[in-house]
Design a protein around this motif. Structure first.
Motif, PDB file in Angstrom:
ATOM      1  N   ASP A 161     -11.513   1.157   5.754  1.00  0.00           N
ATOM      2  CA  ASP A 161     -11.755   2.418   6.475  1.00  0.00           C
ATOM      3  C   ASP A 161     -13.224   2.720   6.685  1.00  0.00           C
ATOM      4  O   ASP A 161     -13.578   3.594   7.485  1.00  0.00           O
ATOM      5  CB  ASP A 161     -11.089   3.578   5.723  1.00  0.00           C
ATOM      6  CG  ASP A 161      -9.577   3.450   5.772  1.00  0.00           C
ATOM      7  OD1 ASP A 161      -8.945   3.344   4.717  1.00  0.00           O
ATOM      8  OD2 ASP A 161      -9.037   3.391   6.899  1.00  0.00           O
TER       9      ASP A 161
ATOM     10  N   MET B  47     -15.897   8.545   0.500  1.00  0.00           N
ATOM     11  CA  MET B  47     -14.776   8.031   1.281  1.00  0.00           C
ATOM     12  C   MET B  47     -15.125   6.699   1.942  1.00  0.00           C
ATOM     13  O   MET B  47     -16.264   6.470   2.338  1.00  0.00           O
ATOM     14  CB  MET B  47     -14.364   9.044   2.350  1.00  0.00           C
ATOM     15  CG  MET B  47     -14.014  10.402   1.781  1.00  0.00           C
ATOM     16  SD  MET B  47     -12.884  10.284   0.391  1.00  0.00           S
ATOM     17  CE  MET B  47     -11.334  10.264   1.227  1.00  0.00           C
TER      18      MET B  47
ATOM     19  N   ALA C  18      -8.544   8.089   5.355  1.00  0.00           N
ATOM     20  CA  ALA C  18      -9.921   7.881   4.896  1.00  0.00           C
ATOM     21  C   ALA C  18     -10.871   7.552   6.039  1.00  0.00           C
ATOM     22  O   ALA C  18     -12.045   7.943   6.003  1.00  0.00           O
ATOM     23  CB  ALA C  18      -9.959   6.765   3.855  1.00  0.00           C
TER      24      ALA C  18
ATOM     25  N   ASN D 258       0.850  -1.193   0.000  1.00  0.00           N
ATOM     26  CA  ASN D 258       0.000   0.000   0.000  1.00  0.00           C
ATOM     27  C   ASN D 258       0.880   1.235   0.000  1.00  0.00           C
ATOM     28  O   ASN D 258       2.092   1.145   0.163  1.00  0.00           O
ATOM     29  CB  ASN D 258      -0.906  -0.037   1.232  1.00  0.00           C
ATOM     30  CG  ASN D 258      -0.066  -0.144   2.487  1.00  0.00           C
ATOM     31  OD1 ASN D 258       0.426   0.836   2.999  1.00  0.00           O
ATOM     32  ND2 ASN D 258       0.165  -1.378   2.949  1.00  0.00           N
TER      33      ASN D 258
ATOM     34  N   LEU E 133      -6.677   9.668   0.827  1.00  0.00           N
ATOM     35  CA  LEU E 133      -6.885   8.535  -0.097  1.00  0.00           C
ATOM     36  C   LEU E 133      -6.421   7.234   0.531  1.00  0.00           C
ATOM     37  O   LEU E 133      -6.690   6.159   0.002  1.00  0.00           O
ATOM     38  CB  LEU E 133      -6.132   8.767  -1.409  1.00  0.00           C
ATOM     39  CG  LEU E 133      -6.605   9.925  -2.285  1.00  0.00           C
ATOM     40  CD1 LEU E 133      -5.877   9.896  -3.623  1.00  0.00           C
ATOM     41  CD2 LEU E 133      -8.115   9.885  -2.512  1.00  0.00           C
ATOM     42  N   HIS E 134      -5.697   7.338   1.659  1.00  0.00           N
ATOM     43  CA  HIS E 134      -5.098   6.151   2.291  1.00  0.00           C
ATOM     44  C   HIS E 134      -5.546   6.082   3.754  1.00  0.00           C
ATOM     45  O   HIS E 134      -6.739   6.000   4.011  1.00  0.00           O
ATOM     46  CB  HIS E 134      -3.567   6.238   2.114  1.00  0.00           C
ATOM     47  CG  HIS E 134      -2.776   5.069   2.600  1.00  0.00           C
ATOM     48  ND1 HIS E 134      -3.280   3.814   2.782  1.00  0.00           N
ATOM     49  CD2 HIS E 134      -1.464   4.992   2.940  1.00  0.00           C
ATOM     50  CE1 HIS E 134      -2.330   3.012   3.203  1.00  0.00           C
ATOM     51  NE2 HIS E 134      -1.205   3.694   3.315  1.00  0.00           N
ATOM     52  N   GLY E 135      -4.653   6.190   4.683  1.00  0.00           N
ATOM     53  CA  GLY E 135      -5.042   6.003   6.081  1.00  0.00           C
ATOM     54  C   GLY E 135      -5.892   7.122   6.645  1.00  0.00           C
ATOM     55  O   GLY E 135      -6.516   6.975   7.689  1.00  0.00           O
TER      56      GLY E 135
ATOM     57  N   GLY F 252     -16.094  12.441  -8.550  1.00  0.00           N
ATOM     58  CA  GLY F 252     -16.579  12.465  -7.176  1.00  0.00           C
ATOM     59  C   GLY F 252     -16.198  11.197  -6.423  1.00  0.00           C
ATOM     60  O   GLY F 252     -16.146  10.112  -7.005  1.00  0.00           O
TER      61      GLY F 252
ATOM     62  N   MET G 225     -24.551   3.026  -2.279  1.00  0.00           N
ATOM     63  CA  MET G 225     -23.362   2.877  -3.121  1.00  0.00           C
ATOM     64  C   MET G 225     -23.432   1.567  -3.914  1.00  0.00           C
ATOM     65  O   MET G 225     -23.116   1.530  -5.107  1.00  0.00           O
ATOM     66  CB  MET G 225     -22.090   2.905  -2.281  1.00  0.00           C
ATOM     67  CG  MET G 225     -21.590   4.289  -1.961  1.00  0.00           C
ATOM     68  SD  MET G 225     -21.037   5.194  -3.414  1.00  0.00           S
ATOM     69  CE  MET G 225     -19.418   4.461  -3.678  1.00  0.00           C
TER      70      MET G 225
ATOM     71  N   ARG H 142      -7.471  -0.061  -4.693  1.00  0.00           N
ATOM     72  CA  ARG H 142      -6.630  -0.344  -5.844  1.00  0.00           C
ATOM     73  C   ARG H 142      -6.610  -1.835  -6.165  1.00  0.00           C
ATOM     74  O   ARG H 142      -6.497  -2.232  -7.321  1.00  0.00           O
ATOM     75  CB  ARG H 142      -5.191   0.147  -5.544  1.00  0.00           C
ATOM     76  CG  ARG H 142      -4.176  -0.133  -6.630  1.00  0.00           C
ATOM     77  CD  ARG H 142      -4.487   0.536  -7.956  1.00  0.00           C
ATOM     78  NE  ARG H 142      -4.575   1.974  -7.903  1.00  0.00           N
ATOM     79  CZ  ARG H 142      -3.545   2.794  -7.868  1.00  0.00           C
ATOM     80  NH1 ARG H 142      -2.320   2.308  -7.829  1.00  0.00           N
ATOM     81  NH2 ARG H 142      -3.725   4.093  -7.863  1.00  0.00           N
TER      82      ARG H 142
ATOM     83  N   PHE I 275      -4.613   3.785  13.086  1.00  0.00           N
ATOM     84  CA  PHE I 275      -4.170   2.993  11.937  1.00  0.00           C
ATOM     85  C   PHE I 275      -2.636   2.831  12.004  1.00  0.00           C
ATOM     86  O   PHE I 275      -2.101   1.734  11.838  1.00  0.00           O
ATOM     87  CB  PHE I 275      -4.569   3.724  10.649  1.00  0.00           C
ATOM     88  CG  PHE I 275      -4.616   2.864   9.402  1.00  0.00           C
ATOM     89  CD1 PHE I 275      -3.690   1.853   9.168  1.00  0.00           C
ATOM     90  CD2 PHE I 275      -5.582   3.093   8.431  1.00  0.00           C
ATOM     91  CE1 PHE I 275      -3.734   1.065   8.016  1.00  0.00           C
ATOM     92  CE2 PHE I 275      -5.637   2.329   7.261  1.00  0.00           C
ATOM     93  CZ  PHE I 275      -4.708   1.316   7.063  1.00  0.00           C
TER      94      PHE I 275
ATOM     95  N   LYS J 265     -19.601  -0.545 -11.950  1.00  0.00           N
ATOM     96  CA  LYS J 265     -18.273  -0.384 -11.311  1.00  0.00           C
ATOM     97  C   LYS J 265     -18.181  -1.255 -10.060  1.00  0.00           C
ATOM     98  O   LYS J 265     -19.159  -1.430  -9.336  1.00  0.00           O
ATOM     99  CB  LYS J 265     -18.043   1.087 -10.937  1.00  0.00           C
ATOM    100  CG  LYS J 265     -17.902   2.011 -12.142  1.00  0.00           C
ATOM    101  CD  LYS J 265     -17.710   3.449 -11.727  1.00  0.00           C
ATOM    102  CE  LYS J 265     -17.514   4.337 -12.962  1.00  0.00           C
ATOM    103  NZ  LYS J 265     -17.448   5.772 -12.572  1.00  0.00           N
TER     104      LYS J 265
ATOM    105  N   ARG K 190      -0.187  -0.315  11.922  1.00  0.00           N
ATOM    106  CA  ARG K 190       0.565  -0.551  10.687  1.00  0.00           C
ATOM    107  C   ARG K 190       2.074  -0.478  10.853  1.00  0.00           C
ATOM    108  O   ARG K 190       2.820  -0.998  10.006  1.00  0.00           O
ATOM    109  CB  ARG K 190       0.101   0.464   9.610  1.00  0.00           C
ATOM    110  CG  ARG K 190       0.617   0.220   8.208  1.00  0.00           C
ATOM    111  CD  ARG K 190       0.401  -1.189   7.666  1.00  0.00           C
ATOM    112  NE  ARG K 190      -0.964  -1.618   7.560  1.00  0.00           N
ATOM    113  CZ  ARG K 190      -1.745  -1.412   6.504  1.00  0.00           C
ATOM    114  NH1 ARG K 190      -1.288  -0.757   5.466  1.00  0.00           N
ATOM    115  NH2 ARG K 190      -2.993  -1.833   6.475  1.00  0.00           N
TER     116      ARG K 190
END
Ligand code: SDX
Length: 380
Positions: free
Chosen positions: A317, A257, A224, A189, A220-222, A254, A301, A262, A338, A310, A342
């Motif tokens: 998260d 979160m 979130a 990651n 975009l990572h932790g 748009g 969603m 990925r 996190f 999609k 980690r």
């Protein structure tokens, strides 16, 4: 000749690894061959860290020896406590952690030696100090003195004890342990890749881990998990969720979160576990607002992503936000939580990186001008 570009290095393999298998199609996560669902259900954070740092789960003797090692390493050097006291009260906790980790290098007798023995020594020290830094700053910013770690407590219980000054109950400790196990490791990651990239110049562990914390902070990572809670707070009620999601998806690029990944094309297996933890906490506490809102967001969603064809599903998260809220953590401590987990995976990958190192140096395809004629500044 046309050059292939891989934005975000998507799909690029940088090395082989023995640590984690992430199967994004099956929705499977293995830590050194053990299914995350079994590990979350049956082992604690120290046991999982031993697994990630070695080649198998420990026996009782080895686990006790590892825990004994940690017990003497929780406390911070006094100047690092003073540093935390010196930060402005409104400092974001993740900034405080990044600063304290970097400062710890100055108090280490041998910070720069990247021999296997020394990086293991530093990694074990950092594993013990991340919870202490996080809990200590949480109290300091509220005007309270830090609580000294209890050397007889494991990481999860000690973290909660250092936060409140009271012995945590078994249920809270178990929930904390599950969250730490689930967040401990996840392949290359962004923050782990950052740690490996920094270490690949053979710089020290403190520099690599400071950089990993910096990368983890991003939304975009932790970051979130905190972004999910801020979204739920902004929406305010279950009734407002559908409108919010439709408006968010109507924006160009748009993002909602806590969704998408990925690698995973199905629901993140950690999200499945955390969803049940959140359900249990909601039932137990009677405070089901955040969990109900999360279920509604997942429903909308699912419907919208299905309609758009999609495969955007909840990630780790999404439900961790309501879990941490119901455990009483302030939103800006979710990403530090996190990081407390980690550090385990980051160190496992640093052991691999230093053991078989190749300097990370990808390339850029130059598309700028060529052959320009230089003019002295007075002629420009
Ligand atoms: C973690 O890598 C790891 O393992 C990370 C992690 C770990 O344990 O270390 O699992 C932890 O970081 C989980 C991810 C937490 N981040 C978020 O929840 C932020 C929201 N998610 C997105 O930003 C996104 O899904 C990413 C960043 C997680 C993944 O993005 P990718 O793979 O780079 O894909 P992308 O952003 O290019 O999206 C491709 C398309 C989009 O097309 P465009 O809008 O750009 O034209 O997928 C759709 C979107 O259509 N999409 C989303 C979406 N994420 C992707 N649509 C709505 N909401 C989203 N969240």
């Amino acid at each position: 000749m046309a050059q292939t570009i891989y934005p975000g290095l998507a799909g690029i393999n940088i090395a082989t690894s023995q640590i984690a298998l992430i199967d994004g199609i099956k929705g499977e996560l293995l830590y050194r061959g053990y299914d995350i669902r079994e590990l979350a259900d049956r082992v604690g954070f120290e046991e999982v860290t031993y697994l990630l740092w070695n080649d198998d789960l420990p026996n009782r003797t080895r686990l006790d020896a590892f825990s004994d090692q940690l017990s003497g390493l929780f406390a911070l050097p006094d100047p690092v406590y003073n540093l935390l006291h010196s930060l402005p009260e409104d400092t974001q906790p993740i900034h405080a952690i990044r600063t304290a980790i970097s400062a710890l290098a100055a108090f280490d007798e041998n910070p720069d030696d990247v021999s296997t023995e020394n990086i293991h020594r530093i990694g074990t020290s950092l594993l013990a100090k991340f919870p202490t830094i996080t809990a200590s700053f949480e109290r300091i910013r509220k005007g309270m003195d830090p609580v000294a770690p209890d050397p007889d407590l494991p990481v999860a219980a000690n973290f909660l004890y250092m936060l409140t000054g009271e012995m945590p109950n078994a249920a809270a400790t178990r929930t904390m342990d599950v969250a730490l196990v689930l967040h401990a490791e996840h392949g290359s990651n962004a923050s782990t890749f950052t740690a490996r990239t920094v270490a690949s110049s053979l710089t020290d562990v403190y520099s690599a881990i400071t950089s990993a914390v910096a990368s983890l902070k991003g939304p975009l990572h932790g970051g979130a998990n905190a972004a999910v809670m801020r979204t739920l707070e902004e929406i305010g009620s279950v009734e407002g969720v559908e409108r919010y999601v439709l408006d968010a998806l109507a924006q160009p690029h748009g993002r909602v979160m806590g969704f998408g990944h990925r690698v995973y094309r199905v629901v993140d297996p950690r999200a499945i576990i955390l969803k049940e933890v959140a359900r249990h906490l909601a039932e137990e506490s009677g405070d089901s607002k955040w969990f109900e809102m999360s279920l509604e967001m997942e429903r909308v969603m699912d419907r919208e992503m299905e309609r758009q064809g999609k495969q955007i599903k909840p990630n780790v998260d999404f439900f961790s936000a309501s879990v941490y809220r119901m455990l009483g953590f302030p939103t800006d401590t979710y990403t530090p939580l996190f990081a407390v987990a980690r550090i385990s995976g980051w160190m496992a990958h640093l052991f691999e990186q230093y053991a078989d190192n190749h300097l990370m140096r990808p390339r850029l395809v130059y598309e700028g001008p060529r052959g320009r004629v230089f003019k002295p500044i007075d002629q420009r």
